[in-house]
Scaffold this motif. Structure first.
Motif, PDB file in Angstrom:
ATOM      1  N   GLY A  83       0.795  -1.233   0.000  1.00  0.00           N
ATOM      2  CA  GLY A  83       0.000   0.000   0.000  1.00  0.00           C
ATOM      3  C   GLY A  83       0.818   1.268   0.000  1.00  0.00           C
ATOM      4  O   GLY A  83       0.306   2.330   0.356  1.00  0.00           O
ATOM      5  N   GLY A  84       2.078   1.196  -0.416  1.00  0.00           N
ATOM      6  CA  GLY A  84       2.930   2.378  -0.454  1.00  0.00           C
ATOM      7  C   GLY A  84       2.831   3.134  -1.761  1.00  0.00           C
ATOM      8  O   GLY A  84       2.159   2.707  -2.711  1.00  0.00           O
ATOM      9  N   ALA A  85       3.530   4.255  -1.825  1.00  0.00           N
ATOM     10  CA  ALA A  85       3.464   5.132  -3.000  1.00  0.00           C
ATOM     11  C   ALA A  85       3.925   4.442  -4.276  1.00  0.00           C
ATOM     12  O   ALA A  85       3.419   4.721  -5.368  1.00  0.00           O
ATOM     13  CB  ALA A  85       4.297   6.389  -2.745  1.00  0.00           C
ATOM     14  N   ALA A 142      -0.912   0.971  -6.069  1.00  0.00           N
ATOM     15  CA  ALA A 142      -0.787   2.248  -6.766  1.00  0.00           C
ATOM     16  C   ALA A 142      -0.540   2.014  -8.251  1.00  0.00           C
ATOM     17  O   ALA A 142      -1.116   2.704  -9.114  1.00  0.00           O
ATOM     18  CB  ALA A 142       0.335   3.082  -6.155  1.00  0.00           C
ATOM     19  N   LEU A 159      -4.032  -1.731   3.834  1.00  0.00           N
ATOM     20  CA  LEU A 159      -3.801  -0.776   2.751  1.00  0.00           C
ATOM     21  C   LEU A 159      -3.061   0.447   3.289  1.00  0.00           C
ATOM     22  O   LEU A 159      -3.595   1.553   3.371  1.00  0.00           O
ATOM     23  CB  LEU A 159      -5.127  -0.377   2.100  1.00  0.00           C
ATOM     24  CG  LEU A 159      -5.810  -1.480   1.287  1.00  0.00           C
ATOM     25  CD1 LEU A 159      -7.122  -0.985   0.714  1.00  0.00           C
ATOM     26  CD2 LEU A 159      -4.891  -1.959   0.166  1.00  0.00           C
ATOM     27  N   CYS A 160      -1.812   0.200   3.646  1.00  0.00           N
ATOM     28  CA  CYS A 160      -0.958   1.279   4.137  1.00  0.00           C
ATOM     29  C   CYS A 160       0.479   0.924   3.795  1.00  0.00           C
ATOM     30  O   CYS A 160       0.779  -0.190   3.334  1.00  0.00           O
ATOM     31  CB  CYS A 160      -1.133   1.484   5.634  1.00  0.00           C
ATOM     32  SG  CYS A 160      -0.699   0.046   6.637  1.00  0.00           S
ATOM     33  N   ASP A 161       1.370   1.893   4.008  1.00  0.00           N
ATOM     34  CA  ASP A 161       2.775   1.618   3.728  1.00  0.00           C
ATOM     35  C   ASP A 161       3.485   1.095   4.970  1.00  0.00           C
ATOM     36  O   ASP A 161       2.842   0.805   5.990  1.00  0.00           O
ATOM     37  CB  ASP A 161       3.466   2.862   3.145  1.00  0.00           C
ATOM     38  CG  ASP A 161       3.547   4.021   4.146  1.00  0.00           C
ATOM     39  OD1 ASP A 161       3.294   3.811   5.354  1.00  0.00           O
ATOM     40  OD2 ASP A 161       3.874   5.143   3.711  1.00  0.00           O
ATOM     41  N   TRP A 180      -3.051   4.151   2.293  1.00  0.00           N
ATOM     42  CA  TRP A 180      -2.956   4.340   0.849  1.00  0.00           C
ATOM     43  C   TRP A 180      -3.855   5.495   0.437  1.00  0.00           C
ATOM     44  O   TRP A 180      -4.937   5.699   0.988  1.00  0.00           O
ATOM     45  CB  TRP A 180      -3.392   3.069   0.120  1.00  0.00           C
ATOM     46  CG  TRP A 180      -3.163   3.151  -1.357  1.00  0.00           C
ATOM     47  CD1 TRP A 180      -2.027   2.799  -2.030  1.00  0.00           C
ATOM     48  CD2 TRP A 180      -4.078   3.620  -2.358  1.00  0.00           C
ATOM     49  NE1 TRP A 180      -2.173   3.033  -3.375  1.00  0.00           N
ATOM     50  CE2 TRP A 180      -3.415   3.538  -3.603  1.00  0.00           C
ATOM     51  CE3 TRP A 180      -5.374   4.124  -2.320  1.00  0.00           C
ATOM     52  CZ2 TRP A 180      -4.022   3.919  -4.800  1.00  0.00           C
ATOM     53  CZ3 TRP A 180      -5.978   4.508  -3.501  1.00  0.00           C
ATOM     54  CH2 TRP A 180      -5.321   4.406  -4.730  1.00  0.00           C
ATOM     55  N   THR A 181      -3.429   6.253  -0.563  1.00  0.00           N
ATOM     56  CA  THR A 181      -4.213   7.383  -1.040  1.00  0.00           C
ATOM     57  C   THR A 181      -4.160   7.485  -2.560  1.00  0.00           C
ATOM     58  O   THR A 181      -3.125   7.159  -3.180  1.00  0.00           O
ATOM     59  CB  THR A 181      -3.703   8.706  -0.437  1.00  0.00           C
ATOM     60  OG1 THR A 181      -4.350   9.807  -1.085  1.00  0.00           O
ATOM     61  CG2 THR A 181      -2.195   8.866  -0.618  1.00  0.00           C
ATOM     62  N   TYR A 221      -1.380   9.194  -4.789  1.00  0.00           N
ATOM     63  CA  TYR A 221      -0.210   8.554  -5.392  1.00  0.00           C
ATOM     64  C   TYR A 221      -0.316   8.488  -6.911  1.00  0.00           C
ATOM     65  O   TYR A 221       0.681   8.320  -7.594  1.00  0.00           O
ATOM     66  CB  TYR A 221      -0.042   7.119  -4.865  1.00  0.00           C
ATOM     67  CG  TYR A 221       0.275   7.002  -3.400  1.00  0.00           C
ATOM     68  CD1 TYR A 221       0.980   7.994  -2.720  1.00  0.00           C
ATOM     69  CD2 TYR A 221      -0.115   5.867  -2.674  1.00  0.00           C
ATOM     70  CE1 TYR A 221       1.268   7.862  -1.368  1.00  0.00           C
ATOM     71  CE2 TYR A 221       0.189   5.734  -1.332  1.00  0.00           C
ATOM     72  CZ  TYR A 221       0.870   6.739  -0.681  1.00  0.00           C
ATOM     73  OH  TYR A 221       1.162   6.597   0.650  1.00  0.00           O
TER      74      TYR A 221
END
Length: 348
Positions: free
Chosen positions: A60-62, A67, A150-152, A158-159, A162
């Motif tokens: 879930g990172g950039a 992404a 869903l995160c880094d 997560w957004t 990105y």
């Protein structure tokens, strides 16, 4: 169009290609189907919640797989060129398979934490120590039970921010190439921090697919005959070949990026102030009402350069304040002296 997701080994069956699949049963229905087999086998030697947290960067990172999938899907849906549309949707769908692989690695690495928390098999002190000592995030352990979130790797959600698509293929394909390159670097670093052979093997596969995607995007970019400069409008000739050496001094280096027949190099910065030959000021045309109000605002907020008002700084100034309206309050000679002065004042 039918997209068949084989655990992540996805097949896109486009009408007219003669690919036999679920479309023969379902007809011309647009949908996803999932096969429970992963695109690449995941073998994890033992649980490692700390490593699982690091792996979330590619979940879930950039520069992670989610992404990438969302970037290419949205580009593909808006693409008019048949070849690029096909390429983008193929790679977007494969990125979902990679998301499944990296998510499965995270889940396997967190198996022990998930079971211990769910069953409370240890006392509270042991569980508390286990979460902290493992390096796993409290959010990952407590909110998501050790599953892939869903995160880094820092727990940042997560957004969609990105996704930096612009709807212009000559810009988006370059961005895609850079995104794949960044993802490859992250995979290299993840490979470097684990000695688990099964994880290294799976990460090596995912890393190499980034290389393959870069090659495809490069081919798609250069299949556009005039792909530089990006967009439609040409650059303005008198500015297109300028190189302005704005950072000067020791360390200046000349190379093909700033010198040679291709460049008109400017070292005298007076030539660039302003570079257009104008007066270098900003102006705007205002109508009568705006001009009147602007003048009132300027008059109300005008400063008086002849004044020397007494301020709160003057009223509260003590040793170390420097020059004030009441005279020089002095200061420290260096940081060590400052510490000594502070200790002396505190000791009084």
């Amino acid at each position: 169009m039918l997209i068949e997701v084989s655990g992540a080994a996805f097949r896109r069956n486009v009408a007219g290609r003669g690919v036999v699949g679920a479309s023969d049963i379902l007809g011309d229905v647009t949908m996803f189907m999932h096969n429970k087999r992963l695109q690449y086998t995941v073998r994890v030697s033992e649980p490692n919640p700390h490593l699982a947290t690091m792996m979330l960067e590619q979940f879930g990172g950039a520069d992670g797989e989610l992404a990438a999938a969302m970037r290419y899907f949205t580009q593909g849906l808006g693409e008019d060129d048949a070849g690029r549309k096909d390429l983008l949707l193929d790679i977007a769908t494969e990125e979902l398979s990679h998301l499944e692989v990296i998510g499965s690695i995270v889940a396997m690495l967190n198996k022990g934490v998930k079971a211990q928390l769910s069953e409370a098999a240890k006392n509270e002190v042991e569980l508390y120590r286990m979460i902290g000592a493992s390096g796993s995030s409290a959010k990952g352990a407590l909110l998501f039970g050790g599953g892939p979130a869903l995160c880094d790797s820092a727990g940042v959600p997560w957004t969609a921010a990105y996704i930096d698509s612009r709807g212009e293929p000559t810009a988006d394909l370059r961005s895609n190439i850079a995104a794949e390159a960044r993802a490859k670097i992250v995979y290299e670093r993840l490979i470097a921090i684990t000695d688990d052979p099964g994880i290294k093997d799976a990460l090596g596969f995912l890393m190499t697919r980034e290389v393959a995607h870069q090659k495809s995007f490069e081919k798609a970019l250069y299949a556009i005959e005039n792909n530089f400069p990006t967009g439609k409008l040409p650059g303005i000739e008198k500015y297109a070949n300028l190189y302005v050496n704005t950072s000067q001094g020791e360390g200046d280096v000349e190379g093909p990026w700033n010198s040679g027949d291709q460049w008109q190099r400017i070292d005298d910065l007076e030539e660039t102030m302003p570079i257009d030959g104008g007066d270098g000021t900003a102006s705007v045309g205002l109508d009568g009402d705006d001009t009147k109000v602007a003048a009132q605002l300027a008059a109300r907020t005008m400063s008086d350069p002849a004044s020397d008002p007494r301020t709160g700084v003057d009223l509260g100034a003590g040793p170390g304040a420097g020059m004030t309206s009441d005279g020089d309050q002095g200061g420290a000679a260096d940081i060590d002296d400052a510490v000594e002065m502070a200790d002396a004042m505190t000791a009084k």
